[in-house]
Every structure is written in structure tokens, then in C-alpha cells.
Write a protein that holds these residues in place. Structure first.
Motif, PDB file in Angstrom:
ATOM      1  N   ILE A   2       0.773  -1.142  -0.115  1.00  0.00           N
ATOM      2  CA  ILE A   2       0.035  -0.020  -0.005  1.00  0.00           C
ATOM      3  C   ILE A   2       1.026   1.173   0.063  1.00  0.00           C
ATOM      4  N   PRO A   3       1.671   1.239   0.889  1.00  0.00           N
ATOM      5  CA  PRO A   3       2.631   2.868   0.888  1.00  0.00           C
ATOM      6  C   PRO A   3       3.635   2.691  -0.413  1.00  0.00           C
ATOM      7  N   THR A   4       4.130   1.501  -0.542  1.00  0.00           N
ATOM      8  CA  THR A   4       4.688   1.478  -1.871  1.00  0.00           C
ATOM      9  C   THR A   4       4.257   1.865  -3.231  1.00  0.00           C
ATOM     10  N   ALA A   5       2.730   1.309  -3.329  1.00  0.00           N
ATOM     11  CA  ALA A   5       2.121   1.834  -4.468  1.00  0.00           C
ATOM     12  C   ALA A   5       1.809   3.153  -4.409  1.00  0.00           C
ATOM     13  N   ILE A   6       1.451   3.876  -3.338  1.00  0.00           N
ATOM     14  CA  ILE A   6       1.147   5.275  -3.213  1.00  0.00           C
ATOM     15  C   ILE A   6       2.433   6.184  -3.494  1.00  0.00           C
ATOM     16  N   ILE A   7       3.465   6.026  -3.118  1.00  0.00           N
ATOM     17  CA  ILE A   7       4.701   6.793  -3.326  1.00  0.00           C
ATOM     18  C   ILE A   7       5.093   6.725  -4.730  1.00  0.00           C
ATOM     19  N   ALA A   8       5.054   5.439  -5.297  1.00  0.00           N
ATOM     20  CA  ALA A   8       5.804   5.231  -6.516  1.00  0.00           C
ATOM     21  C   ALA A   8       4.593   5.412  -7.638  1.00  0.00           C
ATOM     22  N   GLY A   9       3.392   5.717  -7.144  1.00  0.00           N
ATOM     23  CA  GLY A   9       2.246   6.036  -8.051  1.00  0.00           C
ATOM     24  C   GLY A   9       1.697   7.482  -8.109  1.00  0.00           C
ATOM     25  N   PRO A  10       0.758   7.604  -7.515  1.00  0.00           N
ATOM     26  CA  PRO A  10       0.213   8.926  -7.389  1.00  0.00           C
ATOM     27  C   PRO A  10       1.053   9.984  -7.135  1.00  0.00           C
ATOM     28  N   LEU A  11       2.065   9.813  -6.260  1.00  0.00           N
ATOM     29  CA  LEU A  11       2.857  10.946  -5.651  1.00  0.00           C
ATOM     30  C   LEU A  11       4.081  11.121  -6.759  1.00  0.00           C
ATOM     31  N   PHE A  12       4.447   9.873  -7.074  1.00  0.00           N
ATOM     32  CA  PHE A  12       5.762  10.358  -8.170  1.00  0.00           C
ATOM     33  C   PHE A  12       5.198  10.494  -9.527  1.00  0.00           C
ATOM     34  N   SER A  13       4.170  10.178  -9.836  1.00  0.00           N
ATOM     35  CA  SER A  13       3.563  10.603 -11.108  1.00  0.00           C
ATOM     36  C   SER A  13       3.388  12.375 -11.272  1.00  0.00           C
ATOM     37  N   ARG A  14       3.333  12.878 -10.337  1.00  0.00           N
ATOM     38  CA  ARG A  14       3.494  14.552 -10.204  1.00  0.00           C
ATOM     39  C   ARG A  14       4.774  14.887 -11.052  1.00  0.00           C
ATOM     40  N   TYR A  15       5.847  14.395 -10.456  1.00  0.00           N
ATOM     41  CA  TYR A  15       7.146  14.709 -11.171  1.00  0.00           C
ATOM     42  C   TYR A  15       7.437  14.173 -12.608  1.00  0.00           C
ATOM     43  N   ALA A  16       6.770  12.785 -12.586  1.00  0.00           N
ATOM     44  CA  ALA A  16       6.997  12.248 -13.992  1.00  0.00           C
ATOM     45  C   ALA A  16       6.357  12.863 -14.967  1.00  0.00           C
ATOM     46  N   ALA A  17       5.047  13.723 -14.568  1.00  0.00           N
ATOM     47  CA  ALA A  17       4.295  14.153 -15.794  1.00  0.00           C
ATOM     48  C   ALA A  17       5.119  15.676 -16.211  1.00  0.00           C
ATOM     49  N   ARG A  18       5.918  16.245 -15.281  1.00  0.00           N
ATOM     50  CA  ARG A  18       7.051  17.341 -15.486  1.00  0.00           C
ATOM     51  C   ARG A  18       7.813  16.920 -16.331  1.00  0.00           C
ATOM     52  N   TRP A  19       8.483  15.862 -15.986  1.00  0.00           N
ATOM     53  CA  TRP A  19       9.470  15.251 -16.864  1.00  0.00           C
ATOM     54  C   TRP A  19       9.203  14.896 -18.345  1.00  0.00           C
ATOM     55  N   VAL A  20       8.195  14.429 -18.401  1.00  0.00           N
ATOM     56  CA  VAL A  20       7.657  13.714 -19.609  1.00  0.00           C
ATOM     57  C   VAL A  20       6.221  14.182 -19.798  1.00  0.00           C
ATOM     58  N   ASP A  21       5.938  15.112 -20.554  1.00  0.00           N
ATOM     59  CA  ASP A  21       4.587  15.590 -20.521  1.00  0.00           C
ATOM     60  C   ASP A  21       4.106  15.392 -21.793  1.00  0.00           C
ATOM     61  N   ILE A  22       3.505  14.217 -22.163  1.00  0.00           N
ATOM     62  CA  ILE A  22       3.106  13.542 -23.360  1.00  0.00           C
ATOM     63  C   ILE A  22       1.638  13.220 -23.431  1.00  0.00           C
ATOM     64  N   GLN A  23       0.737  13.577 -24.504  1.00  0.00           N
ATOM     65  CA  GLN A  23      -0.489  13.102 -24.811  1.00  0.00           C
ATOM     66  C   GLN A  23      -0.486  11.723 -25.128  1.00  0.00           C
ATOM     67  N   PRO A  24      -2.009  11.197 -24.975  1.00  0.00           N
ATOM     68  CA  PRO A  24      -2.213   9.902 -25.342  1.00  0.00           C
ATOM     69  C   PRO A  24      -2.107   9.609 -27.045  1.00  0.00           C
TER      70      PRO A  24
END
Length: 465
Positions: free
Chosen positions: A206-228
Motif C-alpha cells: 500500500i505505501p509502496t504503490a502510493i509513493i511510486a504511483g500517485p505521488l511520483f506521477s506528479r514529477y513524472a508528468a513534469r519530466w515527460v509531458d506527453i499526450q495519449p
């Protein structure tokens, strides 16, 4: 191969196949792993064949007679497939029924309908966790990709903001939670309790998925901003169905085997008497085979019949689910053969002898071994199986909770930094329309986060259990 012959082989292979010194054994391990890596990455040879050849090289360099090496490999393959093969097959059947009946789509659509824009990344990790529980990672990606792409497009989200939580949920399930092949094999190898491992795995996941998922996705979206990518939205299974199972019954069916296995673990703790009739009953009910078989039979009615499937359609669905896992079974079996060759060569004892002088936690040592094999081979399953075989002797004196934590440490290490030698890397790259650099900055970093957060959680739990 009959059950008797497997036992005979295992007994025969229990004798050390070589008396080589530590230096020679160390070189043999490196040579075996190097051959496997080279064959898989350079020559594109199937992992099943690569593991066989790597096992033979390991035995040869260690100075073992060829017949002893072959016997060890065969025994390991046989016992691994006998122990986990049926469970993998049942998991595949349950996953296929979930997908083809539209049950997976029902879970997805229901949660998304109730999630706000701000909660969408959290909804995606929840969906991935539920859907990914009984099915393989690759199947989970195929199931969730249409949803990820549609949500990102309709909500005008960055693809990474939605995609990373889904990938994190799937990956955590794959590496840490039975009935996925890696955790099942590791549980068997180190003699851990499945129910306790499942319970602690959820605590770590549970904490692993939260940190690597919703929380990290904020930074991943800034590093790689792509559309579907417009051309990568496949048809959903339920698009061609007139009806599909309800949300409640679908979730209940998916969680049924988990509930049965956790019930066994709870009874084991509360009753703690193998001769007590209640514990005997739950030993049967909560065994992985019975739990998954029960879930499959129930799913035929709650999912298959609810979707309007005839008996023939259900039978065809079951048949279709088994063919794609042949390769998985062979790789898992060959990984077990490689593991047994390592053990019978004396590598496990060598690690015990060497690690006696180290001031290093057994859990951390297991994680580091799994990380090394994962980086070298690209396969989380191979890393889990091999690492479990190497550290199994260290689990002999461990308590039940710590043996379960050892499995989770290995599982965490097996997910470390997926890169170009991992099939999952290319699957994610192509589905999300990214280049190699973008995939490394998002998917690979996410996998590393899962691995590191996972082992930190395991080490923290070891302090209080």
C-alpha cells in the motif's frame, strides 16, 4: 514426470554436485548469469533455453559432472512446476474470465465514475491494484491501457499523471503479492507461510504503490509531458457484450482467494495447534490450490454466466487462457532448475559462509542479490527465483514473520530499475508512445522507487515483528 520421480530426483540432487572452493563457485555463478544475460540480450534467445544453457555452464565451471548438473536442473524444474504451475494456470483462468466477461471494465468504469479529477491518479492505482491481483502484469497492462488513454484524453491529463499510478499498482502486485509466480516460488523456496506473506505483502504494497504511483506521477508528468497516442486505443472486451457482471460481485470474486488464504493465516495465529480440527479445515480451505480453484469455479457463474456466456463460451475462455502461459511456465520452471543447480553446487552455503563476517541484514542481502540478478537478466521472475534459491539456507532459523519478510525483500529487489533488457520496458514504451529516454525517466525510475520503498518498509517491519 510422475510425482515419485520428482521426489527421487530431488533426493538425488540434494547431494552436493561439487566440492569446489568459494572462488571457483563465485566464478561459476558469474559465468552462468553472464551466459544467460548474453543469450537473452545479445542473441535474443528465449529465456527458457538461456536458463538451461546457463545452468549447464554454471555446473561445468564449478567442476560438476554433467550428469549431476542435469539431474539438479531437472529436479529443480520439476519441483518448481509441480509447486507453482497449477497455481499459475488457475490464476490465468481467473484473469481471463475477469477480462472477457467485462468484469475488469466494470471495476474500472465504476471507480472512475465516482472519482473526482483530483482523485483520478488515486483511483487509477486502486483500479490497478484490484485488477492486477489475480492476473499477470502484461495482461494487466493490456486491460488498463484503454482506460488510461481514454481518461487522459477526456480529462486532458498528462499521460504520465494517469499512467504511472496504474503501472505502479500492477507492478507492486506482480512483485510482492501471491498468487503471482515470483512470490509463489520464493515462498516455496524459503519455506515461508503464504498467508502471512500475503498479509505482510499488502502492508508493504500500500505505501509502496502510493509513493511510486500517485505521488511520483506528479514529477513524472513534469519530466515527460506527453499526450495519449491516438492509434493505440484497442477495443475493450465489454464493448461487444450485451451485459456484464455487477461491480460488487466482481470485486468479491477477485478477492475471494485472498480472503480464503488470509483466513487460514489468521486461524494459524489464533489457534496455533496443527491437530485442532478448525485449523485442519482452514489448512485445506486456505491452501492456494483450493482458494484459486474455488475462485475459478465461482467466477464461471458470477462472471461468465452473468455476462451471458454459454457453457461452451466459458469452456472456450478457459481454454484460451491456458495457451499464453506456456512460456511463463517454462521460464518459471527453468528458473527453478537454475536455482536448484545453484543450491546443489553449494552456492547457498558459500553465501552463508561469506556473509557470516558481514554486518549486513539478511533481508538487505537478499534484496541486493535480487537487484543484481534483475539488472543482469531483466526478468523479475528469474531474479526472484534465483535469489530465493541462493538465500534459502539463511531462512532456516527465521521466525514465520521474518521468513515472509525475506520473500518480500526478494520481491522488492526483483523490481529494481527495469531497463532495455526487460520485456516490460519495451511494452510500456510502445503502449505509451515514448522514446527510450522518456521511458527511463518515468517507468524505470518508478520501478526503482518501488524497489527501494519496498525494502525500506520490509526493514521497518522487521524491527517490530
Amino acid at each position: 514426470m510422475t510425482h515419485l520421480s520428482v521426489e527421487m530426483l530431488a533426493a538425488d540432487a540434494a547431494e552436493p554436485i561439487t566440492t569446489a572452493g568459494h572462488a571457483q563457485l563465485g566464478i561459476a555463478v558469474l559465468a552462468g548469469i553472464a551466459v544467460i544475460v548474453l543469450l537473452i540480450t545479445k542473441f535474443k534467445l528465449h529465456a527458457f533455453l538461456s536458463l538451461i544453457i546457463g545452468s549447464l555452464v554454471l555446473g561445468a565451471v564449478a567442476g560438476a559432472p554433467l550428469d549431476k548438473t542435469v539431474t539438479s536442473f531437472s529436479a529443480g524444474l520439476g519441483t518448481t512446476v509441480a509447486g507453482t504451475g497449477v497455481l499459475i494456470a488457475l490464476g490465468a483462468v481467473l484473469g481471463r474470465l475477469l477480462a472477457d466477461s467485462g468484469g475488469a471494465d466494470q471495476i474500472v468504469d465504476t471507480i472512475l465514475a465516482k472519482a473526482s479529477r483530483k482523485a483520478m491518479p488515486w483511483a487509477m492505482v486502486l483500479i490497478a491494484g484490484i485488477v492486477g491481483l489475480p492476473i499477470f502484469f502484461e495482461v494487466g497492462i493490456v486491460l488498463l491501457i484503454p482506460v488510461v488513454l481514454l481518461v487522459a484524453k477526456r480529462g486532458n491529463f498528462s499521460l504520465m499523471r494517469i499512467g504511472i499510478p496504474a503501472l505502479a499498482g500492477l507492478s507492486v502486485m506482480h512483485g510482492l503479492i501471491p498468487p503471482h509466480p515470483g512470490p509463489l516460488v520464493a515462498i516455496d523456496a524459503v519455506g515461508a507461510n503464504l498467508g502471512v506473506t500475503l498479509a505482510l505483502g499488502v502492508v508493504v504494497a500500500i505505501p509502496t504503490a502510493i509513493i511510486a504511483g500517485p505521488l511520483f506521477s506528479r514529477y513524472a508528468a513534469r519530466w515527460v509531458d506527453i499526450q495519449p497516442p491516438e492509434n493505440l486505443v484497442p477495443e475493450r472486451a465489454s464493448d461487444d457484450l450485451e451485459k456484464r457482471p455487477g461491480f460488487g460481485i466482481t470485486v468479491t470474486t477477485v478477492l475471494l482467494p485472498v480472503a480464503m488464504m488470509l483466513a487460514k493465516a489468521l486461524v494459524d495465529i489464533v489457534v496455533d495447534n496443527p491437530e485442532h480440527h478448525v485449523q485442519k479445515v482452514f489448512d485445506v480451505i486456505g491452501s492456494p490450490l483450493i482458494a484459486l480453484l474455488t475462485a475459478v469455479i465461482v467466477a464461471m457463474f458470477t462472471l461468465g454466466r452473468a455476462a451471458g456466456f454459454t457453457r461452451g463460451r466459458i469452456a472456450a475462455t478457459v481454454e484460451k487462457s491456458l495457451a499464453p502461459i506456456a512460456g511463463v511456465l517454462l521460464i518459471v520452471g527453468a528458473g527453478g532448475g537454475f536455482k536448484q543447480t545453484l543450491v546443489d553446487a553449494g552456492v547457498g552455503q558459500m553465501i552463508m559462509d561469506i556473509s557470516k563476517g558481514w554486518h549486513l541484514s539478511t533481508l538487505l542481502l537478499a534484496w541486493l542479490i535480487a537487484v543484481t540478478i534483475r539488472l543482469a537478466t531483466g526478468s523479475a521472475t528469474v531474479a526472484t527465483i534465483s535469489a530465493a534459491g541462493l538465500v534459502a539456507p539463511l531462512a532456516a532459523e527465521m521466525s514465520t514473520p521474518h521468513a515472509a519478510l525475506l520473500v518480500l525483500a526478494i520481491g522488492s529487489g526483483s523490481l529494481f530499475f527495469s531497463h532495455v533488457n526487460d520485456a516490460g520496458f519495451w511494452l510500456v514504451k510502445e503502449y505509451f508512445g515514448m522514446n527510450v529516454g522518456q521511458t527511463l525517466k518515468t517507468w524505470s525510475v518508478m520501478e526503482t522507487l518501488i524497489s527501494v520503498v519496498g525494502i525500506v518498509c520490509v526493514l521497518l517491519l522487521s524491527l517490530v515483528l
